[in-house]
Design a protein around this motif. Structure first.
Motif, PDB file in Angstrom:
ATOM      1  N   UNK A  78       0.858  -1.188   0.000  1.00 18.80           N
ATOM      2  CA  UNK A  78       0.000   0.000   0.000  1.00 18.80           C
ATOM      3  C   UNK A  78       0.891   1.234   0.000  1.00 18.80           C
ATOM      4  N   UNK A  79       0.361   2.331  -0.491  1.00 15.20           N
ATOM      5  CA  UNK A  79       1.116   3.584  -0.494  1.00 15.20           C
ATOM      6  C   UNK A  79       1.547   3.948   0.923  1.00 15.20           C
ATOM      7  N   UNK A  80       0.662   3.756   1.887  1.00 13.84           N
ATOM      8  CA  UNK A  80       0.985   4.065   3.282  1.00 13.84           C
ATOM      9  C   UNK A  80       2.112   3.213   3.832  1.00 13.84           C
ATOM     10  N   UNK A  81       2.100   1.928   3.522  1.00 14.73           N
ATOM     11  CA  UNK A  81       3.178   1.049   3.993  1.00 14.73           C
ATOM     12  C   UNK A  81       4.501   1.372   3.309  1.00 14.73           C
ATOM     13  N   UNK A  82       4.439   1.736   2.049  1.00 17.50           N
ATOM     14  CA  UNK A  82       5.665   2.134   1.344  1.00 17.50           C
ATOM     15  C   UNK A  82       6.280   3.365   1.998  1.00 17.50           C
ATOM     16  N   UNK A  83       5.449   4.347   2.307  1.00 15.39           N
ATOM     17  CA  UNK A  83       5.940   5.554   2.966  1.00 15.39           C
ATOM     18  C   UNK A  83       6.513   5.214   4.339  1.00 15.39           C
ATOM     19  N   UNK A  84       5.807   4.386   5.105  1.00 16.02           N
ATOM     20  CA  UNK A  84       6.274   4.015   6.440  1.00 16.02           C
ATOM     21  C   UNK A  84       7.608   3.263   6.369  1.00 16.02           C
TER      22      UNK A  84
END
Length: 93
Positions: A78-84
């Motif tokens: 997910x975009x959020x997991x990639x950022x994290x």
């Protein structure tokens, strides 16, 4: 590094998340590459061997100094997991 199958609906969903991540400012913090696993099978398999992470598709690998420091596959992309993951890798430097 995003490993993508052009024949898989799960990979299509992961590609949308990858694209959403790339559209944000976080994407500028790291180089990014895309491997189409069917069309570029030797590259995909060599990558798996080199970084020591078994091949999956779809798959995202965060590579630093030639080794995978984080990876995810399928619906975990997910975009959020990639950022994290990028944030966590930066904090560990």
């Amino acid at each position: 590094m995003f490993k993508h199958s052009t024949r898989c609906p799960i990979s299509a969903a992961a590609h949308r998340e990858w694209s959403a991540f790339l559209a944000g400012p976080e994407a500028e913090r790291a180089d990014h590459f895309w491997v189409r696993v069917i069309q570029e099978r030797p590259v995909s398999l060599a990558l798996a061997s080199r970084v020591g992470v078994p091949h999956q598709s779809p798959q995202v690998l965060l590579i630093r100094d030639g080794r995978a420091v984080w990876h995810a596959s399928h619906y975990a992309i997910t975009a959020g997991r990639l950022k994290a993951a990028l944030d966590q890798a930066a904090a560990q430097r």
